[in-house]
Design a protein around this motif. Sequence first.
Motif, PDB file in Angstrom:
ATOM      1  N   LEU A  50      10.954  17.057 -27.480  1.00  0.00           N
ATOM      2  CA  LEU A  50      10.168  15.967 -26.899  1.00  0.00           C
ATOM      3  C   LEU A  50       8.730  16.444 -26.693  1.00  0.00           C
ATOM      4  N   ASN A  51       7.921  16.255 -27.705  1.00  0.00           N
ATOM      5  CA  ASN A  51       6.524  16.684 -27.664  1.00  0.00           C
ATOM      6  C   ASN A  51       5.645  15.510 -27.269  1.00  0.00           C
ATOM      7  N   LYS A  52       4.846  15.671 -26.215  1.00  0.00           N
ATOM      8  CA  LYS A  52       4.004  14.578 -25.749  1.00  0.00           C
ATOM      9  C   LYS A  52       3.024  14.109 -26.818  1.00  0.00           C
ATOM     10  N   GLN A 377      -3.906   5.769 -30.555  1.00  0.00           N
ATOM     11  CA  GLN A 377      -3.397   6.807 -29.662  1.00  0.00           C
ATOM     12  C   GLN A 377      -4.546   7.779 -29.387  1.00  0.00           C
ATOM     13  N   VAL A 378      -5.119   7.663 -28.205  1.00  0.00           N
ATOM     14  CA  VAL A 378      -6.276   8.476 -27.852  1.00  0.00           C
ATOM     15  C   VAL A 378      -5.863   9.786 -27.200  1.00  0.00           C
ATOM     16  N   ARG A 379      -4.839   9.723 -26.358  1.00  0.00           N
ATOM     17  CA  ARG A 379      -4.253  10.915 -25.748  1.00  0.00           C
ATOM     18  C   ARG A 379      -2.739  10.818 -25.914  1.00  0.00           C
ATOM     19  N   PRO A 380      -2.000  11.902 -25.661  1.00  0.00           N
ATOM     20  CA  PRO A 380      -0.571  11.903 -25.993  1.00  0.00           C
ATOM     21  C   PRO A 380       0.198  10.669 -25.530  1.00  0.00           C
ATOM     22  N   ASP A 381      -0.081  10.178 -24.330  1.00  0.00           N
ATOM     23  CA  ASP A 381       0.683   9.041 -23.816  1.00  0.00           C
ATOM     24  C   ASP A 381      -0.113   7.746 -23.784  1.00  0.00           C
ATOM     25  N   GLU A 382      -1.400   7.815 -24.087  1.00  0.00           N
ATOM     26  CA  GLU A 382      -2.284   6.684 -23.840  1.00  0.00           C
ATOM     27  C   GLU A 382      -2.781   6.054 -25.137  1.00  0.00           C
ATOM     28  N   TYR A 383      -2.670   4.711 -25.194  1.00  0.00           N
ATOM     29  CA  TYR A 383      -3.070   3.940 -26.360  1.00  0.00           C
ATOM     30  C   TYR A 383      -4.048   2.863 -25.910  1.00  0.00           C
ATOM     31  N   ASN A 433      -4.343  -1.606 -22.974  1.00  0.00           N
ATOM     32  CA  ASN A 433      -3.958  -0.228 -22.672  1.00  0.00           C
ATOM     33  C   ASN A 433      -2.444  -0.129 -22.588  1.00  0.00           C
ATOM     34  N   LEU A 434      -1.880   0.910 -23.234  1.00  0.00           N
ATOM     35  CA  LEU A 434      -0.443   1.180 -23.168  1.00  0.00           C
ATOM     36  C   LEU A 434      -0.236   2.623 -22.741  1.00  0.00           C
ATOM     37  N   ASN A 435       0.818   2.849 -21.964  1.00  0.00           N
ATOM     38  CA  ASN A 435       1.233   4.201 -21.621  1.00  0.00           C
ATOM     39  C   ASN A 435       2.728   4.292 -21.894  1.00  0.00           C
ATOM     40  N   LEU A 436       3.091   4.948 -23.000  1.00  0.00           N
ATOM     41  CA  LEU A 436       4.497   5.009 -23.373  1.00  0.00           C
ATOM     42  C   LEU A 436       5.275   6.023 -22.541  1.00  0.00           C
TER      43      LEU A 436
END
Length: 447
Positions: A50-52, A377-383, A433-436
Amino acid sequence: MKKNITYLSLLIIALLSFNSCDQEDDLVFTAQEPVEGVSFSNSFSEEYILNKNASGNLGERFTWEDADFGVPTNVSYELENSIIGNFTDATTVGTTDGNELAVTIGKMLTLAAAAGLDDDPDTPEPNMGKLYFRLKAFVGTEGLPTYSAVQELNVTIPEIIVGGGAFEISSWGVVGSGYNNWGAFEDSPFYTTGDSGVLAAYVTLVDGEIKFRENNDWTNNFGDTGADGVLDAGGDNIVVTAGTYKIIFNTNDNTYAIDPYSWGIVGSGYNDWGGAGPDAKFYYDYTTDTFKVSVQLLDGEIKFRLNNAWDTNYGDTGADGALDAGGDNIVSTAGHYNITLDFNANTFTMESANVLGIVGSGYNDWGGDGPDFSISQVRPDEYVGHIVTLVDGEIKFRANNAWDTNYGDTGADGTLDAGGDNIIVTAGDYHVNLNLADGTYALNKVQ
């Protein structure tokens, strides 16, 4: 005499037919618990990493055969998760009337965090543990449930490698009718830079006015009385026009500058060298001081250019991954990619990826009017996606312009659900904005 017998025979047949129909109306079909139960039909891996950095990618696609309750009936399925493993604490991961549910790495990371696993950099050793899933099949509204055997997944969350060159979110932000309708949602942040006291914001604006304020509050705010490029405490609003900008705020002398600034992809591999629409817009990642975009490319060639113009453009002479001013076109192969521009190292990377997008009657007639609106996808969890114009209707988020991985919002609570209900939208321009990692999203209407 034969004629009377015939009439009598017809009467008897009619009465029998009436009674038969009456009896059929009274029949009740009762569903019985499936003899063979229900079970997963997909193959499971021995270990799930599980890689961020891949949180938007598919973690596992759970599949199964139809559960047979003995009568024709609609069957619903729920994928359940348990932290402790015995499902006395069962939570629903997703619901469907089909035969599969996709779970992203980001969702699995959220479940792992709830189970006490994390990727804390203060704990450098990889975290390892188990996630527990089972399938629930039922008819009606929870009637006659049957469950699969519990499936254990061995998961590993690798050590975070923290790179250098990162900046921070400052306490200052951009507010106004030109960005967030004077605080309808969070201000666009300024970031620290390599120069002490000099802040930078990368923001997409609409026609309107803005000011700079601290901590999303009006206690400390600056405008520009006289429009002379010098900020005044509580000063006049600053008039802006629609576009994407880099704003420099020098807190040492209260000067500022607002300049058009938008890196994009142009070429036969994307927009027919600008003839089929604007360039694909990059977004700033302050944690790496790079610019990123998630995009669908075609077979062809591309370049990177500033402000949808050719004054400043980069290619790759030598095909070595280096950014060369005015360099050769870069060959592109049809697919979905995350692309990063690093102007510190003068390099770029292109990696295959699941690209999330907006689809629906509220945007592209469920794909009939063109491709989905890509969210980067700008950062591992943030879109993020700025700005998308929606119409009255419904939308969902899906990966790669296909339905294999899609998200809705069952319950309209601002939480993403795999395969969930359509999201109702009203006409307007939005920052998305999305945070998966935590399964949240925001549709922030500009005006």
